[in-house]
Design a protein around this motif. Structure first.
Motif, PDB file in Angstrom:
ATOM      1  N   LEU A 249       0.979  -1.179  -0.177  1.00  0.00           N
ATOM      2  CA  LEU A 249       0.004  -0.113   0.010  1.00  0.00           C
ATOM      3  C   LEU A 249       0.674   1.394  -0.135  1.00  0.00           C
ATOM      4  CD1 LEU A 249      -2.792  -0.986   2.509  1.00  0.00           C
ATOM      5  CD2 LEU A 249      -3.154  -0.314  -0.083  1.00  0.00           C
ATOM      6  N   SER A 250       2.095   1.116   0.660  1.00  0.00           N
ATOM      7  CA  SER A 250       3.070   2.344   0.718  1.00  0.00           C
ATOM      8  C   SER A 250       3.440   2.683  -0.913  1.00  0.00           C
ATOM      9  CB  SER A 250       4.150   2.035   1.405  1.00  0.00           C
ATOM     10  OG  SER A 250       4.980   1.306   0.645  1.00  0.00           O
ATOM     11  N   GLU A 251       3.111   1.906  -1.773  1.00  0.00           N
ATOM     12  CA  GLU A 251       3.653   2.064  -3.289  1.00  0.00           C
ATOM     13  C   GLU A 251       2.467   2.076  -4.115  1.00  0.00           C
ATOM     14  OE1 GLU A 251       6.520   3.145  -3.914  1.00  0.00           O
ATOM     15  OE2 GLU A 251       7.508   2.940  -1.855  1.00  0.00           O
ATOM     16  N   LEU A 252       1.551   1.202  -4.139  1.00  0.00           N
ATOM     17  CA  LEU A 252       0.381   1.075  -5.054  1.00  0.00           C
ATOM     18  C   LEU A 252      -0.777   1.393  -4.676  1.00  0.00           C
ATOM     19  CD1 LEU A 252       1.516  -2.776  -5.749  1.00  0.00           C
ATOM     20  CD2 LEU A 252       2.044  -0.612  -7.091  1.00  0.00           C
ATOM     21  N   PRO A 253      -1.803   1.425  -5.663  1.00  0.00           N
ATOM     22  CA  PRO A 253      -3.338   1.669  -5.152  1.00  0.00           C
ATOM     23  C   PRO A 253      -3.906   0.491  -4.547  1.00  0.00           C
ATOM     24  CG  PRO A 253      -2.884   2.408  -7.327  1.00  0.00           C
ATOM     25  CD  PRO A 253      -1.633   1.668  -7.113  1.00  0.00           C
ATOM     26  N   VAL A 254      -4.997   0.632  -3.764  1.00  0.00           N
ATOM     27  CA  VAL A 254      -5.643  -0.222  -3.007  1.00  0.00           C
ATOM     28  C   VAL A 254      -6.053  -1.530  -3.774  1.00  0.00           C
ATOM     29  CG1 VAL A 254      -7.650  -1.024  -1.874  1.00  0.00           C
ATOM     30  CG2 VAL A 254      -6.500   1.139  -1.458  1.00  0.00           C
ATOM     31  N   LYS A 255      -6.391  -1.425  -4.939  1.00  0.00           N
ATOM     32  CA  LYS A 255      -6.822  -2.626  -6.004  1.00  0.00           C
ATOM     33  C   LYS A 255      -5.642  -3.476  -6.229  1.00  0.00           C
ATOM     34  CE  LYS A 255     -10.040  -3.961  -9.676  1.00  0.00           C
ATOM     35  NZ  LYS A 255     -10.952  -3.725 -10.685  1.00  0.00           N
ATOM     36  N   GLN A 256      -4.566  -2.794  -6.722  1.00  0.00           N
ATOM     37  CA  GLN A 256      -3.498  -3.526  -7.095  1.00  0.00           C
ATOM     38  C   GLN A 256      -2.462  -4.327  -5.887  1.00  0.00           C
ATOM     39  OE1 GLN A 256      -1.633  -0.090  -9.901  1.00  0.00           O
ATOM     40  NE2 GLN A 256      -0.656  -1.989 -10.285  1.00  0.00           N
ATOM     41  N   ALA A 257      -2.686  -3.477  -4.803  1.00  0.00           N
ATOM     42  CA  ALA A 257      -1.932  -3.966  -3.464  1.00  0.00           C
ATOM     43  C   ALA A 257      -2.822  -5.049  -2.992  1.00  0.00           C
ATOM     44  CB  ALA A 257      -2.065  -2.905  -2.442  1.00  0.00           C
ATOM     45  N   ALA A 258      -4.101  -5.068  -3.068  1.00  0.00           N
ATOM     46  CA  ALA A 258      -4.705  -6.228  -2.722  1.00  0.00           C
ATOM     47  C   ALA A 258      -4.592  -7.520  -3.383  1.00  0.00           C
ATOM     48  CB  ALA A 258      -6.274  -6.081  -2.603  1.00  0.00           C
ATOM     49  N   LYS A 259      -4.715  -7.274  -4.664  1.00  0.00           N
ATOM     50  CA  LYS A 259      -4.266  -8.410  -5.846  1.00  0.00           C
ATOM     51  C   LYS A 259      -2.949  -9.138  -5.687  1.00  0.00           C
ATOM     52  CE  LYS A 259      -4.383  -9.388 -10.935  1.00  0.00           C
ATOM     53  NZ  LYS A 259      -4.430  -8.761 -12.093  1.00  0.00           N
ATOM     54  N   LEU A 260      -1.684  -8.385  -5.401  1.00  0.00           N
ATOM     55  CA  LEU A 260      -0.558  -8.634  -5.243  1.00  0.00           C
ATOM     56  C   LEU A 260      -0.079  -9.428  -3.931  1.00  0.00           C
ATOM     57  CD1 LEU A 260       1.894  -5.896  -6.690  1.00  0.00           C
ATOM     58  CD2 LEU A 260       1.566  -8.389  -7.513  1.00  0.00           C
TER      59      LEU A 260
END
Length: 283
Positions: A249-260
């Motif tokens: 989350l410190s580097e990515l939007p919520v949706k991408q962070a959750a997916k990764l």
């Protein structure tokens, strides 16, 4: 001077935590033979010495004058006078004054000898019945609620039985914070007034702990050892999952962070998305 004590030696002497009969024979012999006793409170130690018929010269060495006290002790040791270091109860330098004195004496090239004995944490553990191979002795948690909860958060995933000391006027607040941070399913052992007349040892879930304290006004009196069961595998996993998500989350939007995070941890993406929203909202 007999063979038990010698010149130029600082003896770190454990004293009883309540019942005076718990003092060791070796401790009594050392206290009889030394030339000087450095005490946290000379009145408390004076009562102990009087009980056992020991006459000794006392000086006060407590938290606020420990550095100056260390210099006095070093001077005495260099003059050939053996010294005993004691606190009001238990083992010096274990959640009590004494560590600065010991460090200074050793740095001066002088000998330090421990005289073991009563210790509240070990006594409580022996009666707790937690069959885990490791424990972490934390001592006193911070007095302020926010700092205390932050400290507890750092302990959340540790696979060790946790051992704390707590003062009676803070025990209710500390128990509430333990339940908030650790959840209600862990076990806690209350060991209150160990070895004293009103000794009490009680085990319950953290969800039941606040009610137990509140049920008797006397339970907000007396010194406590609090022992909390170790983190479960599920708790350790949850902490690690949150850590991974926070990094993403410190580097990515919520949706991408959750997916990764789902790909890394194997957890369900929808659950991680909900957690990510919560974390982002709290940041």
């Amino acid at each position: 001077m007999n063979t038990e004590t010698g010149k130029n030696i600082l003896y770190v002497v454990a004293t009883p935590i309540g019942n005076l009969q718990d003092i060791t024979l070796r401790a009594l012999e050392v206290l009889k033979q030394v030339d000087l006793i450095a005490a946290e409170d000379t009145r408390v130690t004076g009562n102990l010495l009087k009980h056992f018929g020991i006459a000794a010269k006392l000086i006060s060495v407590r938290e606020h004058n420990e550095q100056a006290g260390a210099l006095k002790i070093i001077d005495a040791l260099r003059a050939g006078h053996p010294v005993a270091l004691v606190t009001d109860a238990g083992t010096p330098a274990v959640s009590d004054p004494g560590a600065r004195v010991v460090a200074a004496v050793r740095a001066a090239g002088l000998t330090v000898i421990p005289i073991p004995g009563a210790n509240a944490a070990v006594a409580a553990l022996s009666a707790a019945g937690f069959n885990t191979p490791h424990f972490l002795f934390y001592g006193f948690l911070p007095a302020k609620g926010g700092e205390r909860r932050t400290a507890l958060q750092s302990l959340l995933a540790l696979p060790y039985t946790l051992v704390f000391y707590e003062a009676p006027h803070r025990v209710a607040d500390t128990v509430a914070d333990l339940a908030t941070v650790f959840g209600g399913e862990r076990e806690i052992v209350f060991a209150r007034e160990l070895t004293k007349t009103f000794e009490e040892i009680h085990t319950c879930l953290l969800s039941e702990a606040a009610a137990w304290v509140a049920a008797d006004a006397n339970r907000e009196r007396g010194e406590y050892v609090l022992i909390v069961s170790a983190a479960t595998e599920q708790e350790k996993s949850a902490v690690e999952i949150q850590r991974v998500l926070e990094v993403l989350l410190s580097e990515l939007p919520v949706k991408q962070a959750a997916k990764l995070a789902a790909q890394i941890t194997g957890e369900k993406k929808n659950q991680l998305y909900d957690l990510a929203l919560k974390l982002r909202g709290n940041s």
